[in-house]
Scaffold this motif. Structure first.
Motif: not given
Length: 170
Positions: A16-17, A19, A118, A122
């Protein structure tokens, strides 16, 4: 165990994210043992009301896989599950709430700060602000929230403990 470049690429594709060091992705069935540790470890749960009762753990185990807003935080280098970050729209008085918990062996390495920053960034793409609540006595969590740009907004008592609410707006 290191992941192959093919599986690392697969993990990034389903995240989903992403980093620098982490992937935040939906919880998978293979994550459940580590997630269960988060709910039952006395050190993790020190400022969260103590270990979760066994019957509640069993219910959570059935519901956590793929649960909306619940992100497994995985180290990209080796696929190790480090913790959870949860983003719940309209959770607290209509505001999006971010919460997190990490396994103790991963504390102090900046993973939680990286993951929460993060997740907050988001969330702020889709909502005007986010909140996070921690116990007043949880100084590490308070420093983390301040480091990712949240500011102390209010103090109150909840669950028989002094709590602090932090907020960040767009």
């Amino acid at each position: 165990m290191a992941t192959s470049s093919a599986s690392a690429a697969e993990h990034r594709a389903t995240a989903t994210v992403v980093t620098e060091r982490l992937l935040l992705r939906p919880v998978r069935s293979g994550d459940v043992p580590a997630v269960t540790r988060l709910w039952t470890d006395p050190e993790v749960r020190r400022h969260l009301g103590g270990p979760v009762a066994a019957q509640v753990v069993r219910i959570r185990q059935r519901r956590v896989v793929g649960a909306p807003g619940v992100h497994a935080v995985v180290r990209a280098a080796d696929g190790a599950l480090l913790g959870l970050v949860t983003v719940e729209p309209e959770a607290r008085n209509g505001e999006t709430e971010v919460s997190y918990q990490f396994l103790p062996e991963h504390w102090g390495q900046g993973y939680a700060r990286e993951a929460v920053a993060a997740a907050v960034a988001r969330a702020l793409e889709n909502t005007p602000g986010v909140v996070a609540v921690t116990q007043e006595a949880n100084h590490r969590s308070r420093r983390l929230l301040e480091a990712v740009g949240l500011t102390h907004a209010e103090s109150f008592v909840e669950f028989d403990a002094h709590q602090v609410l932090y907020r960040r707006r767009v």
